[in-house]
Every structure is written in structure tokens, then in C-alpha cells.
Design a protein around this motif. Structure first.
Motif, PDB file in Angstrom:
ATOM      1  N   ALA A 152      -5.854 133.933  75.376  1.00  0.00           N
ATOM      2  CA  ALA A 152      -4.844 132.878  75.188  1.00  0.00           C
ATOM      3  C   ALA A 152      -5.349 131.542  75.722  1.00  0.00           C
ATOM      4  O   ALA A 152      -5.133 130.493  75.112  1.00  0.00           O
ATOM      5  CB  ALA A 152      -3.544 133.283  75.882  1.00  0.00           C
ATOM      6  N   VAL A 153      -6.030 131.594  76.856  1.00  0.00           N
ATOM      7  CA  VAL A 153      -6.570 130.361  77.448  1.00  0.00           C
ATOM      8  C   VAL A 153      -7.562 129.709  76.498  1.00  0.00           C
ATOM      9  O   VAL A 153      -7.565 128.484  76.326  1.00  0.00           O
ATOM     10  CB  VAL A 153      -7.228 130.675  78.814  1.00  0.00           C
ATOM     11  CG1 VAL A 153      -8.063 129.491  79.294  1.00  0.00           C
ATOM     12  CG2 VAL A 153      -6.167 131.005  79.858  1.00  0.00           C
ATOM     13  N   TYR A 170      -7.601 129.907  73.200  1.00  0.00           N
ATOM     14  CA  TYR A 170      -6.871 129.278  72.086  1.00  0.00           C
ATOM     15  C   TYR A 170      -6.244 127.944  72.519  1.00  0.00           C
ATOM     16  O   TYR A 170      -6.312 126.949  71.808  1.00  0.00           O
ATOM     17  CB  TYR A 170      -5.787 130.233  71.562  1.00  0.00           C
ATOM     18  CG  TYR A 170      -6.319 131.299  70.639  1.00  0.00           C
ATOM     19  CD1 TYR A 170      -6.865 130.952  69.402  1.00  0.00           C
ATOM     20  CD2 TYR A 170      -6.254 132.649  70.977  1.00  0.00           C
ATOM     21  CE1 TYR A 170      -7.360 131.930  68.547  1.00  0.00           C
ATOM     22  CE2 TYR A 170      -6.739 133.627  70.132  1.00  0.00           C
ATOM     23  CZ  TYR A 170      -7.292 133.258  68.915  1.00  0.00           C
ATOM     24  OH  TYR A 170      -7.777 134.229  68.062  1.00  0.00           O
ATOM     25  N   VAL A 171      -5.635 127.972  73.699  1.00  0.00           N
ATOM     26  CA  VAL A 171      -4.993 126.740  74.200  1.00  0.00           C
ATOM     27  C   VAL A 171      -6.040 125.656  74.437  1.00  0.00           C
ATOM     28  O   VAL A 171      -5.849 124.487  74.050  1.00  0.00           O
ATOM     29  CB  VAL A 171      -4.198 127.038  75.500  1.00  0.00           C
ATOM     30  CG1 VAL A 171      -3.674 125.741  76.109  1.00  0.00           C
ATOM     31  CG2 VAL A 171      -3.047 127.983  75.213  1.00  0.00           C
ATOM     32  N   ALA A 231      -8.895 125.372  72.998  1.00  0.00           N
ATOM     33  CA  ALA A 231      -9.396 124.903  71.693  1.00  0.00           C
ATOM     34  C   ALA A 231      -8.432 123.906  71.079  1.00  0.00           C
ATOM     35  O   ALA A 231      -8.850 122.857  70.560  1.00  0.00           O
ATOM     36  CB  ALA A 231      -9.596 126.099  70.760  1.00  0.00           C
ATOM     37  N   ALA A 232      -7.142 124.195  71.136  1.00  0.00           N
ATOM     38  CA  ALA A 232      -6.142 123.290  70.554  1.00  0.00           C
ATOM     39  C   ALA A 232      -6.158 121.926  71.255  1.00  0.00           C
ATOM     40  O   ALA A 232      -6.147 120.874  70.609  1.00  0.00           O
ATOM     41  CB  ALA A 232      -4.754 123.924  70.649  1.00  0.00           C
ATOM     42  N   TYR A 233      -6.198 121.941  72.585  1.00  0.00           N
ATOM     43  CA  TYR A 233      -6.208 120.672  73.331  1.00  0.00           C
ATOM     44  C   TYR A 233      -7.515 119.919  73.101  1.00  0.00           C
ATOM     45  O   TYR A 233      -7.527 118.690  73.019  1.00  0.00           O
ATOM     46  CB  TYR A 233      -5.975 120.923  74.831  1.00  0.00           C
ATOM     47  CG  TYR A 233      -4.506 121.042  75.183  1.00  0.00           C
ATOM     48  CD1 TYR A 233      -3.798 122.191  74.865  1.00  0.00           C
ATOM     49  CD2 TYR A 233      -3.837 120.003  75.806  1.00  0.00           C
ATOM     50  CE1 TYR A 233      -2.450 122.308  75.161  1.00  0.00           C
ATOM     51  CE2 TYR A 233      -2.485 120.112  76.115  1.00  0.00           C
ATOM     52  CZ  TYR A 233      -1.792 121.264  75.788  1.00  0.00           C
ATOM     53  OH  TYR A 233      -0.465 121.369  76.068  1.00  0.00           O
ATOM     54  N   VAL A 293      -9.299 120.002  70.370  1.00  0.00           N
ATOM     55  CA  VAL A 293      -9.222 119.410  69.023  1.00  0.00           C
ATOM     56  C   VAL A 293      -8.470 118.087  69.072  1.00  0.00           C
ATOM     57  O   VAL A 293      -8.898 117.073  68.492  1.00  0.00           O
ATOM     58  CB  VAL A 293      -8.532 120.397  68.043  1.00  0.00           C
ATOM     59  CG1 VAL A 293      -8.073 119.682  66.782  1.00  0.00           C
ATOM     60  CG2 VAL A 293      -9.471 121.524  67.679  1.00  0.00           C
ATOM     61  N   VAL A 294      -7.353 118.079  69.803  1.00  0.00           N
ATOM     62  CA  VAL A 294      -6.561 116.840  69.921  1.00  0.00           C
ATOM     63  C   VAL A 294      -7.393 115.748  70.589  1.00  0.00           C
ATOM     64  O   VAL A 294      -7.439 114.598  70.119  1.00  0.00           O
ATOM     65  CB  VAL A 294      -5.264 117.102  70.724  1.00  0.00           C
ATOM     66  CG1 VAL A 294      -4.516 115.782  70.972  1.00  0.00           C
ATOM     67  CG2 VAL A 294      -4.366 118.078  69.981  1.00  0.00           C
TER      68      VAL A 294
END
Lengths: 245, 127
Positions: free
Chosen positions: B6-7, B9-10, B12-14, B16-17
Motif C-alpha cells: 500500500a505504501v 502505491y501511495v 507512486a501516486a504522490y 506522479v503528482v
């Protein structure tokens, strides 16, 4: 003898351009502070989601805030387009284009962060469910805005057709927004409704701070884009006049 | 899903932003640089079209050009061709440098007119 550039572009125009650029820093600073606070709140204050999403729910605070900002950008483009068509002295010429461009940027970001979150939460990168599909539709429709503008050579006609297209394209925004609410069989959850926020107060506060930060960033970027467009436009005018001389 | 996954994925999302925002700022900065370059190029083109200083009779505030009219800026020492300044002014009829004349002063020829008159032409009645 005064150089032609100085005569044709007197002090007023660069000064107003400068004002446009220097007023943006306040918004940039506000955005940076709010987004930094949002990150801290998301990881240090907001509790872990108890509904099964667990730690991956942390993506929500930025993902949803960016989605709201994208829709706001499209709304700004709508208002700019309407004012441009209705009033002769409407908003700055570059506002509509800048709003669509930034709306597309934030939409793309929503799609990517949403895919990452979808993979973590649902086990798939993409699902043809109402919210995702309608958002993809909106993104493609607004991307076509630039195709339409680029296909018209005449400047005046291009601006008019672009404004009309921006108004028509906005139809996709309410469709996207209400898709989840009226088609609830999708995977995408509805977190915020008109009557309640289905989350804890600290979560709602974090989401609000992140959304405010993203909106401040949008405003700052819009100011910069409009100032840049105005500068480029003024430069083209001076260049044309020099060539005529 | 375990916490470690989960860490990732989180993160990766941050990331990307963050990367997207940095790219956006880079694009904006590039547009600003190109605009500045266009302004500078236009300014240089415009100034190269202007007549050279002096051709139209206009001169800069600090520019002093020997033009033979005998009027020079204060303190200016203008070579007169013989390597000395001032001495030949009276002989050649050239207006002497009113404010300068360091060389002339050293030769004792830059004295006030009254002093010279006293030496060369004594007042009448002093014979």
C-alpha cells in the motif's frame, strides 16, 4: 530618437504584464503552504480508513482535490467563453485557453492517480464504470478543443469557434459529476454529498485543505498563463508593426 | 493488501503528482525564457535599425568630439597635433581650452590675461 519598441510598447504595457506575474507569487506561496499542510495532515493527523481501503485511502486527499480542481478549471473556461461571446470587453484573451489547458492537465493527473488507486483498491488499472468512463469522455472532449482551434486559420473565427466549443464541452462536466450519484452501481465511491461528508472530521479537514491548495495553484497558474499569453500577444503586435515600417 | 504494498502505491501516486507539477513549472519557465529571448531579439533588431550616434548630429551627454569649433567640455584636454596642448593656441588663433590646460599651465603660458599684459605691455606712462 526613441527606439520603436519603446515607442510602441510604452511603460504601461510591461508594467501591467509585470503586475500579472508578480501577483501570482502570493497564490503560489499560498498553494505551497496549503498543499504542504495537506500532506502533513494526510499522513500525521487523518486516521487510517476503516472501510477496507486502509493506507491506500491516503491517495484520496490529492486525487479528489485534483479532480475538483479540473472541474473548476473547465467551469472557468465556460465563464470566460460566455463572457467573451456576450461582452465585447470580456476577460483576457488567454484565459479560456489557459483554463482548458490546465483543466486537461489536472484531468490527466486524476486519471493517472485514479488508476494507481484503482489498482490498489480494486485490483485493476481500469474499469469501464460510470465515473471513470465519463471523466475519460470529458478529457477527450476537451482535448479536441485544441484540435478544433488548430484547424482554423482565421484568428477571429478561431476564437469564436473555440468559445462556442468550450461552452458545449462543459456539458460533460455535470455528467461526470453526477454520474456516480445517479448511477450508483459503479465501483467508484461517493464520499461527499450535498447533505453530508461520509468521513471523519479530520479527514474532511485534510481534504478541504488539499482542495484549497489545488484551487490556489490553479489560480496562480491561470494568472501566469494569462500574463504569458498577453506578453506574447503584445510582442506579436510590435513585431507586425516593425515589419510594416 | 499488506501495508508495504500500500505504501508503494501511495508513494507512486504522490510522486506522479509531484513530477507532473514540476514538469508543468518547467514548461512555464521555458515559455517565459522564450518570450524573454523574443523580446531581446526584437529589441536588438529595432536598435540596429536606428542611425548610429553622431550621424544625425545628436551626441551623448558625456560624449565630447573635437569638432574644431573651439567649444569643448570642461576639463577636457584635446590633443592638437603637436603633442602639446595650449601653447600654440594663441599663435594659431585657436581658442585655448578654458578649463583644462595642464600642460599649458606648466609652461607658464596659462596665466591670467592681466598678468601677461603687465609683463609684455607695460601700462602707459611706465616707460
Amino acid at each position: 530618437m526613441t527606439p520603436t519598441v519603446a515607442r510602441l510598447a510604452p511603460a504601461g504595457r510591461p508594467a501591467s504584464l509585470l503586475r500579472g506575474l508578480v501577483s501570482a507569487p502570493f497564490l503560489y506561496v499560498a498553494a505551497a503552504l496549503l498543499l504542504s499542510a495537506g500532506v502533513l495532515l494526510a499522513f500525521l493527523v487523518a486516521p487510517l480508513d476503516a472501510s477496507g481501503l486502509g493506507f491506500t485511502q491516503k491517495i484520496f486527499y490529492f486525487h479528489a482535490a485534483i479532480a475538483e480542481t479540473a472541474l473548476i478549471a473547465f467551469a472557468v473556461a465556460l465563464v470566460a467563453a460566455v463572457l467573451r461571446l456576450v461582452r465585447s470587453a470580456g476577460p483576457p484573451a488567454g484565459l479560456e485557453v489557459a483554463a482548458v489547458r490546465l483543466g486537461l492537465f489536472f484531468s490527466g493527473l486524476v486519471m493517472v492517480t485514479g488508476m494507481i488507486w484503482g489498482r490498489a483498491a480494486w485490483g485493476v488499472w481500469w474499469a469501464w464504470e460510470p465515473r471513470l468512463t465519463t471523466f475519460l469522455m470529458a478529457l477527450l472532449v476537451y482535448a479536441a478543443y485544441f484540435v478544433v482551434r488548430g484547424s482554423i486559420d482565421d484568428v477571429q473565427r478561431r476564437e469564436t469557434v473555440g468559445s462556442v466549443y468550450a461552452i458545449i464541452a462543459f456539458v460533460t462536466v455535470p455528467v461526470t459529476f453526477f454520474a456516480t450519484r445517479y448511477l450508483p452501481e459503479g465501483l467508484h465511491p461517493v464520499v461527499m454529498t450535498a447533505s453530508e461528508a461520509r468521513m471523519e472530521t479530520s479527514m474532511a479537514l485534510t481534504f478541504a485543505v488539499c482542495t484549497l491548495g489545488m484551487v490556489a495553484l490553479l489560480a496562480a497558474l491561470l494568472r501566469s498563463e494569462v500574463a504569458l499569453a498577453a506578453g506574447a500577444g503584445a510582442l506579436d503586435e510590435v513585431k507586425d508593426l516593425l515589419e510594416e515600417r | 493488501m499488506n501495508l508495504e504494498e500500500a505504501v508503494w502505491y501511495v508513494a507512486a501516486a504522490y510522486a506522479v503528482v509531484l513530477v507532473a507539477l514540476l514538469l508543468l513549472f518547467a514548461v512555464l519557465a521555458r515559455r517565459l525564457v522564450r518570450l524573454t529571448q523574443r523580446v531581446n531579439a526584437l529589441r536588438e533588431t529595432d536598435q540596429s535599425d536606428e542611425p548610429a550616434p553622431g550621424r544625425d548630429g545628436a551626441r551623448g551627454a558625456v560624449e565630447a568630439v573635437p569638432d574644431g569649433d573651439g567649444v569643448r567640455a570642461a576639463g577636457e584636454v584635446v590633443p592638437d597635433g603637436d603633442g602639446a596642448t595650449g601653447p600654440d593656441a594663441a599663435a594659431g588663433g585657436e581658442t585655448p581650452d578654458p578649463g583644462g590646460g595642464a600642460a599649458a599651465a606648466s609652461a607658464g603660458r596659462d596665466a591670467p590675461a592681466g598678468d601677461r599684459q603687465d609683463r609684455d605691455h607695460p601700462p602707459s606712462g611706465e616707460t
